[in-house]
Design an enzyme around this catalytic site. Structure first.
Site, PDB file in Angstrom:
ATOM      1  N   GLU A 160      23.025  27.703  39.515  1.00 52.50           N
ATOM      2  CA  GLU A 160      22.437  27.870  40.841  1.00 52.50           C
ATOM      3  C   GLU A 160      23.190  28.917  41.656  1.00 52.50           C
ATOM      4  OE1 GLU A 160      19.661  26.615  42.166  1.00 52.50           O
ATOM      5  OE2 GLU A 160      19.218  25.736  40.205  1.00 52.50           O
ATOM      6  N   SER A 161      24.505  28.942  41.517  1.00 54.51           N
ATOM      7  CA  SER A 161      25.298  29.924  42.262  1.00 54.51           C
ATOM      8  C   SER A 161      25.123  31.322  41.686  1.00 54.51           C
ATOM      9  CB  SER A 161      26.782  29.528  42.240  1.00 54.51           C
ATOM     10  OG  SER A 161      26.987  28.314  42.932  1.00 54.51           O
TER      11      SER A 161
ATOM     12  N   SER B 220      30.615  37.043  46.547  1.00 55.84           N
ATOM     13  CA  SER B 220      29.326  37.696  46.307  1.00 55.84           C
ATOM     14  C   SER B 220      28.387  37.378  47.458  1.00 55.84           C
ATOM     15  CB  SER B 220      28.703  37.215  44.990  1.00 55.84           C
ATOM     16  OG  SER B 220      29.494  37.585  43.887  1.00 55.84           O
TER      17      SER B 220
ATOM     18  N   GLY C  51      30.736  26.283  31.418  1.00 59.44           N
ATOM     19  CA  GLY C  51      30.861  25.591  32.686  1.00 59.44           C
ATOM     20  C   GLY C  51      30.248  26.342  33.846  1.00 59.44           C
TER      21      GLY C  51
ATOM     22  N   TYR D 257      33.017  41.635  45.759  1.00 62.90           N
ATOM     23  CA  TYR D 257      34.393  42.112  45.555  1.00 62.90           C
ATOM     24  C   TYR D 257      35.148  41.027  44.799  1.00 62.90           C
ATOM     25  CZ  TYR D 257      33.309  45.928  48.696  1.00 62.90           C
ATOM     26  OH  TYR D 257      32.731  47.034  49.258  1.00 62.90           O
ATOM     27  N   ARG D 258      35.914  41.422  43.781  1.00 56.32           N
ATOM     28  CA  ARG D 258      36.493  40.445  42.869  1.00 56.32           C
ATOM     29  C   ARG D 258      37.847  40.920  42.327  1.00 56.32           C
ATOM     30  NH1 ARG D 258      32.270  43.242  41.019  1.00 56.32           N
ATOM     31  NH2 ARG D 258      32.552  44.522  39.150  1.00 56.32           N
TER      32      ARG D 258
ATOM     33  N   ARG E 190      27.988  27.643  36.840  1.00 52.63           N
ATOM     34  CA  ARG E 190      27.114  26.988  37.823  1.00 52.63           C
ATOM     35  C   ARG E 190      25.913  27.909  38.033  1.00 52.63           C
ATOM     36  NH1 ARG E 190      26.214  25.762  43.466  1.00 52.63           N
ATOM     37  NH2 ARG E 190      26.047  23.502  43.748  1.00 52.63           N
TER      38      ARG E 190
ATOM     39  N   HIS F 162      23.419  43.880  49.164  1.00 48.94           N
ATOM     40  CA  HIS F 162      24.190  43.141  48.154  1.00 48.94           C
ATOM     41  C   HIS F 162      25.641  43.582  48.234  1.00 48.94           C
ATOM     42  CE1 HIS F 162      26.158  43.553  44.130  1.00 48.94           C
ATOM     43  NE2 HIS F 162      25.924  42.257  44.114  1.00 48.94           N
TER      44      HIS F 162
END
Length: 454
Positions: free
Chosen positions: A305-306, A131, A301, A148-149, A303, A145
């Protein structure tokens, strides 16, 4: 004496099997797609971070993190840079377990995720992606922006179950430069057409529909492409992986020239204020409508901040804020509410109206002045030169037209430029009476034309 029961060892998790496979064999073209996607996005992250650092001159902060459920990620963030107020490039590699309710929900789009007559209580899954978000300081430079996943479930023996790719890339300007939008879309279209001619129109519409602030009745930006759930019903896994690779690799040669054109352009406090208002709309979409943000924040779980890396450092909400009529800000809002065709094959090009007998003159001018002609035509196309009055008109009539133009000048904050301002100092009488002048909008000062000043 009873015999001891044999020990039963828990089978290794998908994360443990992949870790062992990487240690023993490394990652190659015959490795599971999970490992190949992970390797690819980590390689691209390094290249993108390096390129953005070269533009900005400052360094990214790099945070590596792990999930106790399996996997982890690398989050790279640059804040308060020279060019970028905030830029983030994150890679996540997630292993986890889908509970039965999640499996039932996913079956709406993926019937092969589980047998409808025998839905398991849980399924292991893998997800990996890259990202990216870039918020430049200069309001003339657009936000971009990208994501890709790849997602895959695992059967109990570790073999792949259901799988799909998702992603896309979109541009969000605060001030619209048509050439930037056309260049951005053309690059994406070229990638799509290389793999399937139907991809671009389909994924462009998907992007326009998805990145839409329903509560505002406007798009988040000028679009790009967006797609999700690309599986074997669309193409085989290798071809879809090749498409995702080409799409991600096209980012740097597409966006870097755009930001380099805009990063040093002059801007006013008012234009900076408009940027803050537009960024607020960006935040609204991400927190209210974006499924990826909601999924991430609700994943055990997570994160945080990310996940919230995409948020700009600054934004502003002003009560009942409306741009001035016929301003560049109003033009952007009009485009966001009523999207225009940003493809390279537009049919409304005013140059098409030039008689064929005269078109060679434009080619000649472009050869003689390659850095001037196209940007100057862009000024005309965007209406930044509001009026041209030719020399030779009756002086009294010229004065009347001049007064009209001065009135328009005050309305559009433009400047009045005489056609004879550079003729020398010997014809003062002729200059005073000349009816040849131009009304140039103040936004033209931001045009990247060498030697063009107002």
């Amino acid at each position: 004496m009873a015999l001891d029961e044999p020990l039963r060892m828990d089978s290794p998790t998908l994360a443990e099997r992949d870790q062992q496979l990487k240690a023993e064999q490394g990652v190659s073209d015959v490795s599971p797609m999970r490992l190949r996607m992970e390797k690819f996005v980590k390689e691209q992250q390094k290249l993108i971070v390096q390129a953005l650092q070269e533009v900005d001159g400052a360094k990214f902060r790099v945070d590596e993190w792990q999930r106790k459920e399996g996997g982890g990620g690398i989050t790279c963030v640059l804040q308060d840079g020279n060019v970028f107020e905030k830029a983030g490039v994150g890679v996540s590699v997630v292993y986890g377990t889908l509970p039965k309710p999640a499996i039932l929900k996913m079956r709406a789009n993926h019937k092969n995720i589980a047998d409808g007559d025998n839905i398991p209580d849980s399924l292991e899954f893998f997800a990996a992606g890259l990202s990216l978000i870039v918020h430049p300081k200069n309001p003339m430079a657009p936000t971009v922006h990208l994501n890709y996943r790849y997602f895959e479930t695992a059967n109990p023996d570790g073999s792949p179950g259901a799988w799909w790719f998702g992603g896309g890339c979109d541009l969000t300007p605060c001030y619209l430069f048509d050439e930037d939008a056309v260049q951005f879309h053309k690059a994406i279209k070229d990638v799509c057409d290389k793999h399937d001619k139907e991809y671009y129109p389909r994924f462009k519409k998907w992007c326009d529909d998805y990145f839409y602030n329903k509560h505002r009745g406007e798009g988040r930006g000028v679009g790009g492409i967006f797609f999700d759930d690309l599986d074997e019903s669309v193409s085989d896994r290798e071809n879809l992986f090749a498409f995702v690779q080409d799409a991600l690799k096209s980012f740097l040669p597409t966006y870097i020239p755009i930001v380099n054109r805009r990063k040093d352009m002059p801007f006013t406090e008012k234009e900076k204020e408009w940027q803050q208002v537009r960024r607020a709309r960006y935040v609204e979409f991400n927190l209210v409508h974006d499924r990826g943000t909601a999924f991430g924040l609700n994943t055990p779980g997570a994160r945080v901040e990310s996940i919230l890396m995409s948020m700009p450092l600054t934004a502003s909400w002003r009560y009942m804020y409306e741009p001035e009529p016929k301003s560049r800000e109003a033009r952007l809002v009009e485009v966001l509410k009523n999207p225009k065709d940003t493809s390279i094959e537009r049919n409304d090009n005013p140059l098409r109206r030039v008689p064929p007998t005269h078109r060679h003159l434009l080619t000649t001018l472009h050869v003689l002045f390659p850095a001037l002609v196209l940007p100057a035509l862009d000024l005309l196309d965007r209406g930044l030169v509001a009026r041209v009055v030719l020399a030779g008109a009756d002086p009294e009539e010229g004065k009347k037209k001049q007064q009209q133009c001065h009135q328009q000048q005050r309305q559009c904050e433009g400047q009045h430029i005489s056609a004879n301002d550079d003729d020398g100092g010997d014809d003062d009488n002729r200059r005073r009476d000349c009816a040849a002048f131009y009304l140039v909008g103040s936004a033209s000062a931001a045009a990247a034309i060498p030697g063009f000043t107002v």
